[in-house]
Design an enzyme around this catalytic site. Structure first.
Site, PDB file in Angstrom:
ATOM      1  N   HIS A  97      45.381  28.371  16.720  1.00 19.47           N
ATOM      2  CA  HIS A  97      44.778  29.001  15.534  1.00 19.47           C
ATOM      3  C   HIS A  97      44.885  30.506  15.618  1.00 19.47           C
ATOM      4  CE1 HIS A  97      41.751  28.400  18.651  1.00 19.47           C
ATOM      5  NE2 HIS A  97      41.179  29.518  18.220  1.00 19.47           N
ATOM      6  N   HIS A  99      43.026  34.000  14.298  1.00 18.98           N
ATOM      7  CA  HIS A  99      41.809  34.576  13.722  1.00 18.98           C
ATOM      8  C   HIS A  99      42.184  35.727  12.793  1.00 18.98           C
ATOM      9  CE1 HIS A  99      38.910  32.940  16.829  1.00 18.98           C
ATOM     10  NE2 HIS A  99      40.028  32.851  17.514  1.00 18.98           N
TER      11      HIS A  99
HETATM   12  P1  DGP Z   1      39.060  30.597  20.269  1.00 18.47           P
HETATM   13  O1  DGP Z   1      38.008  31.118  21.193  1.00 18.47           O
HETATM   14  O2  DGP Z   1      40.177  31.619  20.001  1.00 18.47           O
HETATM   15  O3  DGP Z   1      39.608  29.267  20.757  1.00 18.47           O
HETATM   16  O4  DGP Z   1      38.338  30.391  18.870  1.00 18.47           O
HETATM   17  C1  DGP Z   1      37.745  29.201  18.474  1.00 18.47           C
HETATM   18  C2  DGP Z   1      36.945  29.494  17.249  1.00 18.47           C
HETATM   19  O5  DGP Z   1      36.626  28.271  16.612  1.00 18.47           O
HETATM   20  C3  DGP Z   1      35.614  30.205  17.489  1.00 18.47           C
HETATM   21  O6  DGP Z   1      35.662  31.523  16.938  1.00 18.47           O
HETATM   22  C4  DGP Z   1      34.577  29.366  16.789  1.00 18.47           C
HETATM   23  C5  DGP Z   1      35.413  28.421  15.938  1.00 18.47           C
HETATM   24  N1  DGP Z   1      34.812  27.101  15.788  1.00 18.47           N
HETATM   25  C6  DGP Z   1      34.481  26.250  16.801  1.00 18.47           C
HETATM   26  N2  DGP Z   1      33.972  25.120  16.304  1.00 18.47           N
HETATM   27  C7  DGP Z   1      34.000  25.243  14.940  1.00 18.47           C
HETATM   28  C8  DGP Z   1      33.604  24.387  13.875  1.00 18.47           C
HETATM   29  O7  DGP Z   1      33.128  23.264  14.052  1.00 18.47           O
HETATM   30  N3  DGP Z   1      33.780  24.862  12.616  1.00 18.47           N
HETATM   31  C9  DGP Z   1      34.314  26.100  12.369  1.00 18.47           C
HETATM   32  N4  DGP Z   1      34.443  26.458  11.088  1.00 18.47           N
HETATM   33  N5  DGP Z   1      34.700  26.933  13.353  1.00 18.47           N
HETATM   34  C10 DGP Z   1      34.537  26.498  14.622  1.00 18.47           C
END
Ligand code: DGP
Length: 136
Positions: A97, A99
């Site tokens: 992903h 950001h």
């Molecule tokens: P990273 O640390 O780069 O792997 O970012 C993972 C991101 O995913 C973190 O910023 C929070 C987001 N995240 C985790 N669980 C969920 C979820 O259930 N829903 C949404 N919308 N975001 C989530």
């Protein structure tokens, strides 16, 4: 199955801002900054090292499109694109992903790196450059 695949399958609720056959984008639950958005390939590549040219190109087109939309909608003072690969880099969800982080003069998001310029000679830098060229 990753948490993002559950979002793609509508098994978990999210605020989706974009979707096509290959990519989905939704608001990050943490909202590290106001408008923090994730752009995710539907196929669960673990990290950047698994991406092929086609999905990489398409993903970045969507990142650019949404960055422009976020700039128009939220009028941030700046914007960062961040992608974490591996635990050492801060990755916590192992489904690739990107950001999109709109930035505001008064936000509390921290990105910081020391300047190590003085630790390397000109020869070190040439060797480093050659290592990366040779690996392509
Ligand atoms: P990273 O640390 O780069 O792997 O970012 C993972 C991101 O995913 C973190 O910023 C929070 C987001 N995240 C985790 N669980 C969920 C979820 O259930 N829903 C949404 N919308 N975001 C989530």
């Amino acid at each position: 199955m990753s948490i993002f695949t559950k979002i793609i399958n509508r098994e978990i609720e999210s605020n989706i801002v974009y979707e096509d056959d290959l990519v989905i984008a939704f608001l990050d639950i943490s909202q590290a900054t106001y408008g923090h958005t994730l752009v995710v390939p539907k196929k669960p590549y673990e990290n950047i090292f698994e991406l092929d040219d086609e999905i990489a190109g398409h993903l970045y087109k969507v990142v650019v499109k949404l960055s422009k939309a976020i700039k128009k909608a939220l009028k941030p003072d700046g914007l960062n694109i961040v992608n974490n690969n591996g635990i050492a880099a801060g990755q916590s969800v192992f489904h690739y992903h990107i950001h999109i982080l709109p930035r505001y003069e008064d936000d509390d998001y921290i990105m910081f790196g020391y300047n190590h310029f003085e630790d390397y000679t000109k020869e070190d830098m040439t060797k480093l450059k050659d290592l990366i060229i040779e690996a392509q």
